[in-house]
Design a protein around this motif. Structure first.
Motif, mmCIF file in Angstrom:
data_model
loop_
_atom_site.group_PDB
_atom_site.id
_atom_site.type_symbol
_atom_site.label_atom_id
_atom_site.label_comp_id
_atom_site.label_asym_id
_atom_site.label_seq_id
_atom_site.Cartn_x
_atom_site.Cartn_y
_atom_site.Cartn_z
ATOM 1 N N LYS A 93 10.784 4.505 -28.924
ATOM 2 C CA LYS A 93 10.759 5.918 -29.322
ATOM 3 C C LYS A 93 9.476 6.237 -30.094
ATOM 4 O O LYS A 93 8.805 7.242 -29.829
ATOM 5 C CB LYS A 93 11.962 6.234 -30.201
ATOM 6 C CG LYS A 93 13.309 6.183 -29.521
ATOM 7 C CD LYS A 93 14.362 6.421 -30.580
ATOM 8 C CE LYS A 93 15.775 6.328 -30.087
ATOM 9 N NZ LYS A 93 16.741 6.445 -31.205
ATOM 10 N N ARG A 94 9.122 5.348 -31.045
ATOM 11 C CA ARG A 94 7.948 5.609 -31.884
ATOM 12 C C ARG A 94 6.678 5.665 -31.041
ATOM 13 O O ARG A 94 5.768 6.464 -31.293
ATOM 14 C CB ARG A 94 7.834 4.564 -32.998
ATOM 15 C CG ARG A 94 8.938 4.634 -34.044
ATOM 16 C CD ARG A 94 8.696 3.629 -35.154
ATOM 17 N NE ARG A 94 7.543 4.027 -35.974
ATOM 18 C CZ ARG A 94 6.967 3.212 -36.862
ATOM 19 N NH1 ARG A 94 7.393 1.957 -37.007
ATOM 20 N NH2 ARG A 94 5.952 3.642 -37.581
ATOM 21 N N GLU A 95 6.636 4.812 -30.004
ATOM 22 C CA GLU A 95 5.454 4.784 -29.105
ATOM 23 C C GLU A 95 5.237 6.159 -28.472
ATOM 24 O O GLU A 95 4.140 6.700 -28.445
ATOM 25 C CB GLU A 95 5.680 3.721 -28.023
ATOM 26 C CG GLU A 95 4.434 3.361 -27.251
ATOM 27 C CD GLU A 95 3.452 2.536 -28.071
ATOM 28 O OE1 GLU A 95 3.913 1.687 -28.860
ATOM 29 O OE2 GLU A 95 2.246 2.752 -27.934
ATOM 30 N N ILE A 96 6.343 6.713 -27.948
ATOM 31 C CA ILE A 96 6.268 8.020 -27.276
ATOM 32 C C ILE A 96 5.959 9.124 -28.291
ATOM 33 O O ILE A 96 5.133 10.018 -28.060
ATOM 34 C CB ILE A 96 7.602 8.312 -26.557
ATOM 35 C CG1 ILE A 96 7.961 7.210 -25.556
ATOM 36 C CG2 ILE A 96 7.575 9.683 -25.895
ATOM 37 C CD1 ILE A 96 7.032 7.050 -24.400
ATOM 38 N N GLU A 97 6.626 9.057 -29.452
ATOM 39 C CA GLU A 97 6.407 10.093 -30.491
ATOM 40 C C GLU A 97 4.966 10.093 -30.972
ATOM 41 O O GLU A 97 4.358 11.152 -31.169
ATOM 42 C CB GLU A 97 7.358 9.848 -31.671
ATOM 43 C CG GLU A 97 8.801 10.223 -31.379
ATOM 44 C CD GLU A 97 9.788 9.633 -32.388
ATOM 45 O OE1 GLU A 97 9.392 8.714 -33.168
ATOM 46 O OE2 GLU A 97 10.955 10.052 -32.371
ATOM 47 N N ALA A 98 4.369 8.904 -31.120
ATOM 48 C CA ALA A 98 2.978 8.818 -31.597
ATOM 49 C C ALA A 98 2.036 9.471 -30.591
ATOM 50 O O ALA A 98 1.086 10.176 -30.959
ATOM 51 C CB ALA A 98 2.588 7.357 -31.817
#
Ligand code: DGY
Length: 437
Positions: free
Chosen positions: A57-62
């Motif tokens: 999730k963090r990868e996509i959000e970043a």
């Protein structure tokens, strides 16, 4: 632990060591690529989804945190500072565009749009469907906005096919496909300090003269403040790429499926279906070459097909674009041109061409992300033997040589056949998916 378990643990170690806990993104590899790259992060999130949903999730959000106001998603996000890469943020100057991200320094070019189908892969992989669907609900409209940008600003003839204005937007960087376009240009000899060749042998990277073409295209875009209409009018590089557009079409289909699961999105589904119908029809009409038996690139600036076969030629299988007869033709071309017993599938460029180079980046080596796309595509059409061969060749190359960026397709090369950056994130991420699927 079995060999498979050991490989998965090694792949997790690569991903975890490349993940920036503070900023929430993963570098493709240390030194050579020290920032966040667009399509890399999509493939990386698929690997994380198998064991660490939070990092996926963090990868996509970043990545989405740096989306421009007009829906554009850049190819590099400079979340951090580093002097190990050129050209950096001070060269690209994304702020020249009035709608560029105000919170992040980025490039003014993009990469193949994978986020749509990546969100669908995350939905399929992650066990807690409620949790992952809530994440998708929060982000899906940003991906839809990105598609809207392509069909609004990158499709001047309203064909349903987006153009790219830089070879780095293709994802296949120094492919020989662009060589005839370079012959139409005569850029200055720029003064710059290469950083990539301090990490990787120059024999495996583009030439300095090729960097002159790359930098000149960026200078032209900067001169017009990255305005898409001006770029469409003036850039000497303007290409409709089968890989890029296959990713967009596959992501259209994924967004439709996800909006149908989420519900209450009739207008967006209707618009996506309109884009999709036009895109697939025009793709099959304009980007297939009967003589070569493959999809090819279209040079929009010089109004002609670029008649070379590459691994991008088979990517439409992943997006369900060819009918059965054309899929059979593609398999025949892949098998005869790329699939001899003394080769690993799939070389990134036609091995019979005098432009083929088995070690130099996208001029011939095997890439795990393209192999993953071809595996999925071939499998979806029922070519199980060939899809399994692509999968097994990918696993074998990593098992023999490690998590390299790209690999030699020639089986007679039995040592040091991994090239480019080592501990390469998408090679690790997609190996996990290969072994888990
Ligand atoms: C490069 O090779 O430096 C490009 O940024 C690849 O995207």
């Amino acid at each position: 632990m079995t060999t498979k378990d050991n490989l998965i643990e090694s792949a997790k170690t690569v991903l975890n060591s490349n993940f920036d806990e503070d900023k929430g993104f993963t570098i493709p590899c240390e030194g050579l690529y020290p920032f966040q790259w667009n399509w890399d992060s999509g493939f990386i999130a698929i690997g994380f989804a198998h064991y660490n949903t939070d990092k996926a999730k963090r990868e996509i959000e970043a990545l989405l945190s740096a989306q421009w106001e007009n829906g554009f998603i850049p190819h590099i996000i400079f979340h951090n500072d580093s002097d190990t890469y050129f050209p950096g943020p001070d060269f690209h100057l994304s702020k020249l565009h009035p709608l560029a991200s105000k919170s992040h320094r980025t490039t003014g070019m993009t990469q193949p749009p994978v986020l749509g189908f990546v969100l669908k892969e995350l939905y399929d992989i992650v066990e807690d469907k409620t949790d992952i669907l809530n994440f998708i609900k929060t982000n899906i409209d940003k991906v839809y906005h990105n598609h809207e940008h392509f069909y609004t600003h990158r499709d001047p003839n309203q064909e349903g096919l987006a153009f790219i204005y830089h070879n780095w937007e293709s994802g296949t960087d120094n492919s020989p496909i662009w060589d005839d376009i370079w012959d139409t240009m005569n850029p200055p000899n720029y003064k710059f300090e290469r950083r990539d060749t301090t990490h990787v042998d120059a024999s495996q990277r583009p030439t300095n003269r090729e960097y002159d073409y790359y930098l000149h295209l960026i200078e032209i875009a900067k001169e017009h403040h990255y305005d898409d209409a001006k770029i469409a009018e003036l850039s000497p590089f303007l290409v409709q790429d089968p890989l890029f557009n296959a990713m967009l079409i596959k992501s259209n289909a994924a967004l439709i499926a996800l909006y149908e699961i989420i519900g209450d999105a009739a207008d967006k589904i209707s618009q996506l279906k309109q884009w999709q119908t036009k895109a697939i029809a025009r793709f099959n009409e304009k980007l297939f070459n009967e003589k070569l038996g493959a999809y090819v690139h279209y040079d929009l600036r010089n109004e002609k097909q670029i008649e070379h076969v590459s691994s991008s030629s088979f990517a439409p299988l992943f997006a369900d674009i060819p009918d059965e007869a054309r899929a059979n033709t593609l398999v025949e071309t892949m098998t005869t041109k790329f699939g001899s017993e003394n080769r690993y599938l799939c070389a990134s460029f036609d091995p019979d061409s005098d432009r083929f180079n088995p070690k130099k980046y996208w001029r011939g080596p095997v890439w795990i992300n393209l192999n993953w796309l071809l595996y999925k595509g071939l499998k979806s059409y029922g070519f199980y033997d060939l899809s399994n061969r692509v999968k097994e060749d990918s696993i074998t190359l990593i098992e023999k040589y490690g998590f390299y960026e790209y690999f030699d397709s020639r089986k007679e090369v039995t040592e040091n056949a991994g090239y480019g950056g080592n501990n390469f994130s998408w090679s690790a991420a997609l190996l996990i998916d290969f072994l888990k699927s």
